[in-house]
Enzyme design. Structure first.
Site, PDB file in Angstrom:
ATOM      1  N   GLY A 180       0.824  -1.222   0.000  1.00 45.12           N
ATOM      2  CA  GLY A 180       0.000   0.000   0.000  1.00 45.12           C
ATOM      3  C   GLY A 180       0.847   1.257   0.000  1.00 45.12           C
ATOM      4  N   ARG A 220       0.884   5.776  -1.991  1.00 42.29           N
ATOM      5  CA  ARG A 220       0.597   7.103  -1.422  1.00 42.29           C
ATOM      6  C   ARG A 220       0.544   7.011   0.106  1.00 42.29           C
ATOM      7  NH1 ARG A 220      -5.027   7.885  -0.462  1.00 42.29           N
ATOM      8  NH2 ARG A 220      -6.253   6.032  -0.935  1.00 42.29           N
ATOM      9  N   VAL A 255      -3.314  -7.515  -1.444  1.00 47.81           N
ATOM     10  CA  VAL A 255      -2.705  -8.328  -0.377  1.00 47.81           C
ATOM     11  C   VAL A 255      -3.636  -9.449   0.105  1.00 47.81           C
ATOM     12  CG1 VAL A 255      -1.081  -6.576   0.456  1.00 47.81           C
ATOM     13  CG2 VAL A 255      -3.409  -6.661   1.423  1.00 47.81           C
ATOM     14  N   ASN A 288       1.709  -2.288   5.427  1.00 48.24           N
ATOM     15  CA  ASN A 288       1.100  -0.964   5.617  1.00 48.24           C
ATOM     16  C   ASN A 288      -0.299  -0.866   5.014  1.00 48.24           C
ATOM     17  OD1 ASN A 288       1.251   2.210   5.767  1.00 48.24           O
ATOM     18  ND2 ASN A 288       0.816   1.716   3.617  1.00 48.24           N
ATOM     19  N   TYR A 322     -12.226  -1.998  12.191  1.00 50.55           N
ATOM     20  CA  TYR A 322     -10.853  -1.476  12.080  1.00 50.55           C
ATOM     21  C   TYR A 322     -10.057  -1.736  13.364  1.00 50.55           C
ATOM     22  CZ  TYR A 322      -7.158   1.971  11.083  1.00 50.55           C
ATOM     23  OH  TYR A 322      -5.947   2.595  10.857  1.00 50.55           O
ATOM     24  N   ALA A 338     -10.606  -3.974  15.656  1.00 50.84           N
ATOM     25  CA  ALA A 338     -10.367  -5.418  15.811  1.00 50.84           C
ATOM     26  C   ALA A 338      -9.237  -5.873  14.882  1.00 50.84           C
ATOM     27  CB  ALA A 338     -11.649  -6.198  15.513  1.00 50.84           C
ATOM     28  N   LYS A 370      -6.723  -4.113  13.844  1.00 52.14           N
ATOM     29  CA  LYS A 370      -5.431  -3.599  14.314  1.00 52.14           C
ATOM     30  C   LYS A 370      -5.005  -4.287  15.609  1.00 52.14           C
ATOM     31  CE  LYS A 370      -4.759  -0.703  10.918  1.00 52.14           C
ATOM     32  NZ  LYS A 370      -3.659  -0.915   9.954  1.00 52.14           N
ATOM     33  N   ILE A 372      -2.464  11.141  12.389  1.00 55.09           N
ATOM     34  CA  ILE A 372      -1.405  11.535  11.460  1.00 55.09           C
ATOM     35  C   ILE A 372      -1.996  12.510  10.439  1.00 55.09           C
ATOM     36  CG2 ILE A 372       0.243  10.680   9.723  1.00 55.09           C
ATOM     37  CD1 ILE A 372       0.805   9.792  12.698  1.00 55.09           C
TER      38      ILE A 372
END
Ligand code: NAP
Length: 246
Positions: free
Chosen positions: A11, A14, A63, A89, A154, A156, A158, A187
């Site tokens: 990924g 960008r 992926v 990533n 999301y 879960a 991570k 970020i």
């Protein structure tokens, strides 16, 4: 610091992945840029990497698809001879409150963020075991540690990635392969740039260092974990979050 090494960054056409790819390249690594098959940015990212004086190739692929992942790793080995660094990533969000979250959105996020990383790790450890050395870095998130309303899928994925990191570290330590996770907080991105100053100020109040992080902040910690400067570090989660979680 990474001269002659080969890094795969998933990924990485960008965003944070691109910043990681450019950072590792600036330290001397050859880079395999992976992104989804329809990516229009990957070729441009490869050119920016080559301008830093290293080699780079784009291998588009999903992926989630093990054949795409095998092709990515095989290409890295055939083009550059080795794979020393894998950065998982690639990641997506499909936010919604749990009662409204569809099964489709749950599956999509878990498949890309968690199964995708599993596919890449399972494939890349073979060449890494042959050379008895490798560094795997998984990009998790602070929400994998603290949860977040609206992000059941999301958070879960991570949290799962953190468990996967520690298991990888334990299973492959004796083969010379290290595995660590980086957990970014807020970020700066196209998304956060659009927030009003009021909303930003509210977020800043929850961050001890008082500002959003940059993609380069994340890339710097990944570079440390990729290099021999962290040769006695494995199975760890390093937060890049301005002190949000401590
Ligand atoms: P981004 O700008 O959306 O970049 C993610 C990249 O991954 C995109 O180029 C995307 O392609 C690609 N991708 C999506 N699905 C893929 C798949 N199945 N196979 C291969 N590539 C795929 O996101 P980002 O903000 O840079 O985030 C990068 C990583 O950091 C993610 O894992 C994210 O969860 C994590 N993170 C980000 C933040 C933040 O504040 N931004 C905070 C914590 C953690 P397309 O979008 O072009 O389809």
């Amino acid at each position: 610091m990474l001269k002659g090494k080969t890094a795969i960054v998933t990924g990485s056409a960008r965003g944070i992945g691109k910043a990681i790819a450019l950072k590792l390249a600036s330290l001397g690594a050859n880079i395999v840029v992976n992104d989804i098959p329809s990516s229009e940015d990957a070729a441009k990212t490869v050119e920016e990497i080559k301008a830093l004086g290293v080699n780079s190739v784009a291998v588009l692929g999903d992926v989630r698809n093990i054949e795409d992942v095998k092709n990515m790793v095989d290409t890295a080995v055939s083009e550059f001879g080795t794979v020393d660094i894998l950065v998982n990533n690639a990641g997506v969000t499909r936010d919604n409150l749990m009662l409204r979250m569809s099964e489709e959105d749950w599956d999509l996020v878990l498949d890309i963020n968690l199964k995708g990383a599993f596919n890449c790790i399972k494939t890349v450890v073979r060449p890494m075991m042959k050379q008895k050395k490798g560094s795997i870095i998984n990009i998790a998130s602070v929400v994998g540690e603290m949860g977040n309303a609206g992000q059941a899928n999301y958070s879960a994925s991570k949290a799962g990635l953190i468990g996967l990191t520690k298991t990888t570290a334990k299973e492959f330590a004796k083969k010379g392969i290290r595995a660590n996770a980086v957990a970014p907080g807020f970020i700066s991105s196209a998304m956060t740039d659009k927030l009003s100053d009021d909303v930003k100020t509210k977020y800043f109040e929850s961050i001890p260092l008082g500002q959003f992080g940059s993609t380069e902040d994340v890339a710097d910690v990944v570079a440390f974990l990729a290099s021999d400067m962290s040769s006695y570090v494995t199975g760890q989660v390093i937060n890049v979050d301005g002190g949000l979680v401590m």
